[in-house]
Design a protein around this motif. Structure first.
Motif, short mmCIF file in Angstrom:
data_model
loop_
_atom_site.label_atom_id
_atom_site.label_comp_id
_atom_site.label_asym_id
_atom_site.label_seq_id
_atom_site.Cartn_x
_atom_site.Cartn_y
_atom_site.Cartn_z
N HIS A 176 75.48 115.02 -80.75
CA HIS A 176 74.95 116.03 -81.94
C HIS A 176 75.62 117.27 -82.13
CE1 HIS A 176 71.02 113.58 -82.67
NE2 HIS A 176 71.97 112.82 -82.90
N GLU A 177 75.77 117.78 -80.88
CA GLU A 177 76.32 119.02 -80.66
C GLU A 177 78.09 119.25 -81.04
OE1 GLU A 177 74.96 120.54 -76.77
OE2 GLU A 177 72.90 120.27 -77.39
N ALA A 178 78.45 118.10 -80.55
CA ALA A 178 79.92 117.92 -80.61
C ALA A 178 80.52 118.09 -82.16
CB ALA A 178 80.44 116.48 -79.96
N ALA A 179 79.57 117.55 -83.07
CA ALA A 179 79.85 117.79 -84.49
C ALA A 179 80.27 119.24 -84.99
CB ALA A 179 78.60 117.38 -85.35
N ASP A 180 79.76 120.00 -83.95
CA ASP A 180 79.93 121.64 -84.36
C ASP A 180 81.23 122.25 -83.87
OD1 ASP A 180 77.65 121.87 -86.08
OD2 ASP A 180 76.41 122.31 -84.27
N TRP A 181 81.88 121.47 -82.92
CA TRP A 181 82.96 122.00 -82.07
C TRP A 181 83.99 121.01 -81.71
CZ3 TRP A 181 84.41 120.27 -77.54
CH2 TRP A 181 83.52 119.43 -76.65
N ALA A 182 83.83 119.76 -81.71
CA ALA A 182 84.71 118.81 -81.25
C ALA A 182 85.75 118.03 -82.29
CB ALA A 182 84.10 117.72 -80.29
N ASP A 183 86.85 117.56 -81.65
CA ASP A 183 87.74 116.79 -82.62
C ASP A 183 87.37 115.38 -82.74
OD1 ASP A 183 88.97 119.22 -83.76
OD2 ASP A 183 89.78 119.41 -81.86
N ALA A 184 87.24 115.14 -81.27
CA ALA A 184 86.97 113.69 -80.98
C ALA A 184 85.93 113.43 -79.73
CB ALA A 184 88.33 113.02 -80.57
N ILE A 185 85.39 112.24 -79.26
CA ILE A 185 84.75 111.98 -78.26
C ILE A 185 85.27 110.84 -77.61
CG2 ILE A 185 82.53 111.18 -77.81
CD1 ILE A 185 81.34 112.55 -80.26
N VAL A 186 85.18 111.06 -76.18
CA VAL A 186 85.55 109.85 -75.54
C VAL A 186 84.39 109.45 -74.44
CG1 VAL A 186 86.87 109.03 -73.26
CG2 VAL A 186 87.97 110.48 -75.15
N ILE A 187 83.92 108.20 -74.40
CA ILE A 187 82.54 107.96 -73.95
C ILE A 187 82.48 106.60 -73.34
CG2 ILE A 187 81.83 106.81 -76.24
CD1 ILE A 187 78.89 107.73 -75.65
N ASN A 188 81.95 106.87 -71.95
CA ASN A 188 81.60 105.63 -71.20
C ASN A 188 80.20 105.46 -71.10
OD1 ASN A 188 81.24 103.59 -69.38
ND2 ASN A 188 82.83 104.34 -67.84
N PRO A 189 79.75 104.78 -71.84
CA PRO A 189 78.28 104.71 -72.12
C PRO A 189 77.48 104.16 -70.89
CG PRO A 189 79.25 103.47 -73.88
CD PRO A 189 80.19 104.00 -72.96
N GLY A 190 78.29 103.34 -69.96
CA GLY A 190 77.69 102.78 -68.81
C GLY A 190 76.76 101.78 -69.42
N ALA A 191 75.71 101.37 -68.83
CA ALA A 191 74.80 100.22 -69.11
C ALA A 191 74.36 100.46 -70.44
CB ALA A 191 73.73 100.14 -68.42
N TYR A 192 74.27 101.55 -71.04
CA TYR A 192 73.88 101.90 -72.55
C TYR A 192 74.98 101.25 -73.66
CZ TYR A 192 70.79 105.59 -70.97
OH TYR A 192 69.72 106.31 -70.22
N THR A 193 75.89 100.88 -73.15
CA THR A 193 76.87 100.20 -73.87
C THR A 193 76.22 98.94 -74.45
OG1 THR A 193 78.75 100.75 -72.43
CG2 THR A 193 79.02 98.73 -73.84
N HIS A 194 75.48 98.30 -73.84
CA HIS A 194 74.92 96.82 -74.15
C HIS A 194 73.54 96.88 -75.04
CE1 HIS A 194 78.04 96.11 -71.25
NE2 HIS A 194 77.59 96.73 -70.53
N TYR A 195 72.88 98.08 -74.98
CA TYR A 195 71.83 98.05 -75.71
C TYR A 195 71.21 99.49 -76.45
CZ TYR A 195 69.82 100.33 -71.61
OH TYR A 195 69.56 101.16 -70.73
#
Length: 155
Positions: free
Chosen positions: A69-88
């Protein structure tokens, strides 16, 4: 897109649960590189290609969502390794959709060649693409992709 004074791109790098245990956790799958060594490699590469990187690792879903959510104010892109959250984690997927930043999902291992449950990502539909199976290189490829995607958006 928001450029820094130096003209570099701003990327949020998120790592989910248990990635802080790299080097100890299942080295036959994830390798022996520690989380600190991985982060140094990623930071050095980001600097080399003109990306300002902010990173966060958390074992808590809400902390990852707050960072998105905070990235919306400053970032151009996101790189994410969600780990186990990937699946659910539909909540992480929804957060990525909500901020409308290009996001790239990364994994050290090839999740499609592992346990059946690991082959499905509920996060992937909220991303531009997924890079998996290249170890630390997965992150470097994701940074390259993020830069290219943001630059294409400028044209």
């Amino acid at each position: 897109m928001q450029l820094t004074p130096s003209g570099s791109l701003r990327v949020l790098l998120l790592n989910g649960p248990n990635l802080n245990l790299l080097g100890q956790r299942e080295p036959d799958i994830y390798g022996t590189m520690t989380f600190e060594e991985l982060n140094k490699r990623i930071r050095d590469y980001a600097k080399e290609i003109g990306i300002e990187l902010k990173s966060l690792q958390s074992n808590h879903e809400g902390a990852l969502i707050d960072a998105i959510h905070e990235a919306a104010d400053w970032a151009d892109a996101i790189v994410i390794n969600p780990g186990a959250y990937t699946h659910y984690s539909y909540a992480i997927a929804d957060a990525l959709k909500a901020v409308r930043l290009p996001a790239i999902e990364v994994h050290l291992s090839n999740i499609h060649a592992r346990d059946e449950f690991r082959r499905t990502s509920v996060v992937a539909p909220a991303t531009v693409g997924q890079i998996a199976g290249f170890g630390a290189m997965s992150y470097l490829l994701a940074l390259q992709a993020a830069k290219a995607i943001v630059q294409q958006g400028r044209e």
